[in-house]
Write a protein that holds these residues in place. Structure first.
Motif, short mmCIF file in Angstrom:
data_model
loop_
_atom_site.label_atom_id
_atom_site.label_comp_id
_atom_site.label_asym_id
_atom_site.label_seq_id
_atom_site.Cartn_x
_atom_site.Cartn_y
_atom_site.Cartn_z
N GLU A 15 0.86 -1.20 0.00
CA GLU A 15 0.00 0.00 0.00
C GLU A 15 0.89 1.24 0.00
O GLU A 15 1.77 1.38 0.85
CB GLU A 15 -0.90 -0.03 1.23
N ASP A 16 0.65 2.15 -0.94
CA ASP A 16 1.51 3.34 -1.04
C ASP A 16 1.01 4.51 -0.21
O ASP A 16 1.76 5.46 0.03
CB ASP A 16 1.66 3.77 -2.51
N GLU A 17 -0.25 4.48 0.24
CA GLU A 17 -0.76 5.55 1.09
C GLU A 17 -0.29 5.27 2.53
O GLU A 17 -0.79 4.36 3.19
CB GLU A 17 -2.28 5.62 1.03
N GLN A 18 0.63 6.06 3.00
CA GLN A 18 1.27 5.80 4.29
C GLN A 18 0.28 5.79 5.45
O GLN A 18 0.37 4.93 6.34
CB GLN A 18 2.36 6.84 4.56
N LYS A 19 -0.69 6.70 5.44
CA LYS A 19 -1.65 6.76 6.54
C LYS A 19 -2.51 5.50 6.58
O LYS A 19 -2.78 4.95 7.65
CB LYS A 19 -2.53 8.01 6.41
N ALA A 36 -1.70 2.54 5.30
CA ALA A 36 -0.83 1.41 5.66
C ALA A 36 -0.57 1.39 7.17
O ALA A 36 -0.61 0.32 7.80
CB ALA A 36 0.48 1.48 4.89
N SER A 37 -0.30 2.56 7.75
CA SER A 37 -0.02 2.65 9.19
C SER A 37 -1.24 2.27 10.01
O SER A 37 -1.13 1.59 11.04
CB SER A 37 0.44 4.06 9.56
N LYS A 72 -1.63 -1.51 9.73
CA LYS A 72 -0.53 -2.17 10.44
C LYS A 72 -0.75 -2.12 11.95
O LYS A 72 -0.63 -3.13 12.64
CB LYS A 72 0.79 -1.50 10.08
N VAL A 110 5.27 -3.79 5.71
CA VAL A 110 4.64 -2.89 4.73
C VAL A 110 5.60 -2.63 3.57
O VAL A 110 6.79 -2.37 3.79
CB VAL A 110 4.24 -1.55 5.38
N GLY A 161 5.72 -0.15 0.01
CA GLY A 161 5.05 1.01 -0.58
C GLY A 161 4.89 0.96 -2.08
O GLY A 161 4.22 1.82 -2.66
#
Length: 225
Positions: free
Chosen positions: A7-11, A13-14, A17, A29, A31
């Motif tokens: 997943e490239d959207e960090q928010k 993915a976080s 996770k 993860v 990106g």
């Protein structure tokens, strides 16, 4: 159980996770599609959560490659593309499930559990948390320290589970309230302190090593020290 998130959207993915880790999963993860493929090829994962819109390669193509190389690993596509054609393309690429963004984390978690159960992977991992000589059996709902079984209420069990999923981490009263109670919890009460004290008496009384500690001004921590 190990899960890979591509997943490239960090928010996003976080968010996934953190939620999965709180539920006892080990999470990595990636990106981009290419880095996700490499990670999947060099590590063993029980399930892969895959976005479709990636910066380097289509998630559909990533899915095809993953299912070609790792046919027994479930792939759950997570995408904002909600059209029937997109879903059919995802399933044609080999996806085992398709969940549309935005989503409720509870639904994502439920679907992951179903896929793991269908693949037979979930059965091989006992649902037991351990910190020092304290053991929590999530399936049988039993807490035990040493050879002594500890009788807990449902709320105390949930509180202890949250502590044991975050060993060594200082948990604020708000953290505990949000995870063990619900969004409507009255943060102005001292209910959290009361329940932590109930729990502390049950798991620490009679033992030389204390596991639940107060961090004045911050909250509580479960650790063996």
């Amino acid at each position: 159980m190990k899960i890979l998130i591509i997943e490239d959207e960090q928010k996003v993915a976080s968010f996934i996770k953190e939620g999965l880790e709180e539920n006892g999963y080990e999470v990595k993860v990636a990106g981009t599609g290419i880095s996700g493929e490499k990670m999947a090829g060099s590590h063993t994962f029980d399930l892969i959560v895959l976005d479709i819109i990636l910066p380097d390669i289509s998630g559909f193509e990533v899915c095809r490659r993953l299912k070609r190389d790792l046919p027994d690993t479930p792939v759950l596509i997570l995408s904002a593309r909600a059209g029937t054609t997109d879903k059919l393309t995802g399933f044609d690429a080999g996806a085992d499930d398709y969940l549309v963004k935005p989503f409720e984390f509870a639904e994502l978690l439920a679907r992951i559990k179903v896929l793991l159960r269908k693949s037979g992977k979930a059965e091989s991992t006992p649902q037991i948390l351990t910190v020092a000589d304290l053991e929590l059996d999530l399936d049988r709902k039993i807490a035990r320290r040493g050879n002594i079984e500890i009788e807990l209420t449902a709320r105390e069990f949930n509180l202890l589970e949250y502590f044991m999923r975050n060993p060594g981490k200082v948990l604020s009263r708000n953290d505990i309230a949000e995870h063990v109670w619900d969004a409507s919890f009255d943060f102005g009460t001292n209910v959290v302190d009361v329940y932590v004290n109930f729990l502390r008496k049950k798991i620490d009384r009679g033992f030389d090593r204390k596991l639940i500690h107060t961090k004045t001004g911050f909250g509580y921590v479960l650790e063996d020290k």
